[in-house]
Write a protein that holds these residues in place. Sequence first.
Motif, PDB file in Angstrom:
ATOM      1  N   GLU A   1      26.202  15.955  26.660  1.00  0.00           N
ATOM      2  CA  GLU A   1      24.939  15.978  27.393  1.00  0.00           C
ATOM      3  C   GLU A   1      23.774  16.472  26.536  1.00  0.00           C
ATOM      4  O   GLU A   1      22.654  15.975  26.659  1.00  0.00           O
ATOM      5  N   ARG A   2      24.042  17.451  25.680  1.00  0.00           N
ATOM      6  CA  ARG A   2      22.974  18.058  24.876  1.00  0.00           C
ATOM      7  C   ARG A   2      23.090  17.592  23.426  1.00  0.00           C
ATOM      8  O   ARG A   2      23.970  18.035  22.687  1.00  0.00           O
ATOM      9  N   PHE A   3      22.234  16.645  23.057  1.00  0.00           N
ATOM     10  CA  PHE A   3      22.211  16.131  21.691  1.00  0.00           C
ATOM     11  C   PHE A   3      20.820  15.617  21.386  1.00  0.00           C
ATOM     12  O   PHE A   3      20.013  15.371  22.296  1.00  0.00           O
ATOM     13  N   ALA A   4      20.529  15.466  20.109  1.00  0.00           N
ATOM     14  CA  ALA A   4      19.228  14.930  19.698  1.00  0.00           C
ATOM     15  C   ALA A   4      19.424  13.973  18.529  1.00  0.00           C
ATOM     16  O   ALA A   4      20.063  14.323  17.532  1.00  0.00           O
TER      17      ALA A   4
ATOM     18  N   PHE B   1      17.273  20.337   3.420  1.00  0.00           N
ATOM     19  CA  PHE B   1      16.326  21.247   4.070  1.00  0.00           C
ATOM     20  C   PHE B   1      16.983  22.027   5.207  1.00  0.00           C
ATOM     21  O   PHE B   1      16.833  23.244   5.317  1.00  0.00           O
ATOM     22  N   GLU B   2      17.722  21.324   6.054  1.00  0.00           N
ATOM     23  CA  GLU B   2      18.346  21.952   7.220  1.00  0.00           C
ATOM     24  C   GLU B   2      19.437  22.938   6.805  1.00  0.00           C
ATOM     25  O   GLU B   2      19.641  23.955   7.450  1.00  0.00           O
ATOM     26  N   LYS B   3      20.150  22.624   5.723  1.00  0.00           N
ATOM     27  CA  LYS B   3      21.319  23.420   5.336  1.00  0.00           C
ATOM     28  C   LYS B   3      20.940  24.663   4.543  1.00  0.00           C
ATOM     29  O   LYS B   3      21.515  25.741   4.745  1.00  0.00           O
ATOM     30  N   VAL B   4      19.997  24.524   3.599  1.00  0.00           N
ATOM     31  CA  VAL B   4      19.753  25.625   2.661  1.00  0.00           C
ATOM     32  C   VAL B   4      18.407  26.308   2.862  1.00  0.00           C
ATOM     33  O   VAL B   4      18.163  27.379   2.291  1.00  0.00           O
TER      34      VAL B   4
ATOM     35  N   PRO C   1      24.483  23.093  16.671  1.00  0.00           N
ATOM     36  CA  PRO C   1      23.726  22.404  15.609  1.00  0.00           C
ATOM     37  C   PRO C   1      24.243  22.723  14.217  1.00  0.00           C
ATOM     38  O   PRO C   1      24.062  21.917  13.286  1.00  0.00           O
ATOM     39  N   SER C   2      24.913  23.863  14.053  1.00  0.00           N
ATOM     40  CA  SER C   2      25.368  24.269  12.720  1.00  0.00           C
ATOM     41  C   SER C   2      26.430  23.353  12.151  1.00  0.00           C
ATOM     42  O   SER C   2      26.662  23.343  10.935  1.00  0.00           O
ATOM     43  N   ILE C   3      27.088  22.555  12.986  1.00  0.00           N
ATOM     44  CA  ILE C   3      28.138  21.654  12.490  1.00  0.00           C
ATOM     45  C   ILE C   3      27.541  20.499  11.689  1.00  0.00           C
ATOM     46  O   ILE C   3      28.222  19.812  10.938  1.00  0.00           O
ATOM     47  N   GLY C   4      26.221  20.270  11.837  1.00  0.00           N
ATOM     48  CA  GLY C   4      25.567  19.180  11.121  1.00  0.00           C
ATOM     49  C   GLY C   4      25.537  17.898  11.934  1.00  0.00           C
ATOM     50  O   GLY C   4      25.840  17.890  13.133  1.00  0.00           O
TER      51      GLY C   4
END
Length: 448
Positions: free
Chosen positions: A154-157, A189-192, A291-294
């Motif tokens: 249900e919760r995704f982007a 950008f998102e990871k580091v 979100p941390s799973i990528g």
Amino acid sequence: MIEPRTLKGFRDFLPESMIPREKLMETARTVYRRYGFVPIDTPALELLEVLTGKGSDETDRQMYHFTDAGGRAVGMRFDLTVPFARFAAQHIGQLGTPFKRYHIAPVWRGETPQAGRFREFVQCDFDTIGTTGVVADIETALVIHELMQTIGIERFAIRINNRQVLTAFLQSMGLEHASTSVLRALDKFEKVGGDQVRRELEQAGLNSDQASAVLELAALRGSTDEILSRLDRLVAGVELGGEGVERLRALTSALEAAGVSNEHYRIDVSIARGLDYYTGVVFETTLGDLPSIGSVCSGGRYDNLAGLYTKQHLPGIGASLGLDRLLAALEQLGRLPKHSSAADVFIALFDPTRLNDYFRLASIVRHAGYSVEVYPDGKKLAQQLKYADQRGFRVALIAGSDELERGTVQVKDLVNKIGTEVSWRDEPVKLSHAVETILRLTGDDLLA
């Protein structure tokens, strides 16, 4: 004696793990077929020249490759897109364009194993080749959206960007020569975080002001209209950038028209995708609860990849559901069913002298559309039910000699530990309804 063990980064899958994997793959097949995608397959092993230099320096380093018995340099596919480009170039005369395919298969990368990332993993790809039309871009986003919803998330982007915009922005700053390095740095950008990306940008030759401008672009936030207006100004006068912004505008407008909630998609200018073959729109899909799973479903447009194998222009676009990463996320969230039986219904062998009745009962239940396992030995009922419980059965049918004589059976809800007696010989519809009621009330959270 040889110690039984697996290689680092590789796994065996027990039934409890394999059942949700197969369900998820079948869900992907069902969604892909709804949009007209057809199945193909390609070899796990390709000539090395087919694979090298197509993804990135990193994928080249991670590739498993060797010289085969015929003295040929060969490699194991690191994704399904590059082999598909080769496949399309080889067979497009027979297939025609546009051609829409899906491919669910393992790929291999010799990377450091970590949460949700292994050296052998399955990708669930779908692609359209032979058209540059924005319709294919829109459809790709719609398939990702429907895939997530059909799985039950249900919760995704879906985060959307366009490489044309990024390339035009770099051109406007005179940084075309550094575009590959900039895009690879931006992809992290998102990871580091921004500081590490800044260091990589400066190592790639950007000065402090140029690095700041790239990071400011990546941090751009706001409504869809606000971001598009800002991008219009940033790439003004650069034709490639203007085309990229217009394609983003058409894509997001179509998603809105199709009824996709704006909670499920957004333009994110930091999305670059690390593979070199992307040329246009790119997608990454993240889970709101983890979100941390990528990204669990990624892709984009690659208009020049097939041109490495044929003179015919074969632009392509597609995306891939990362099966293993999504399953790792669902397990971490506690949203995977825990059972190791593929059957819906367990039939206890209460009286071994009445085998024919049990198999007649099993046949009735199977013809009603449910899978059935009959216990093979006449052990004590408690032992049989313990077996059923260990394997995650939700429904058991129990009948001794007296019940079989009457044509009735105890339909037991193994989750809630309640049961009801139902006629099966004369009223199989009642039996089917009782089974269906239990399965519905005790259904899995996801992937049921």
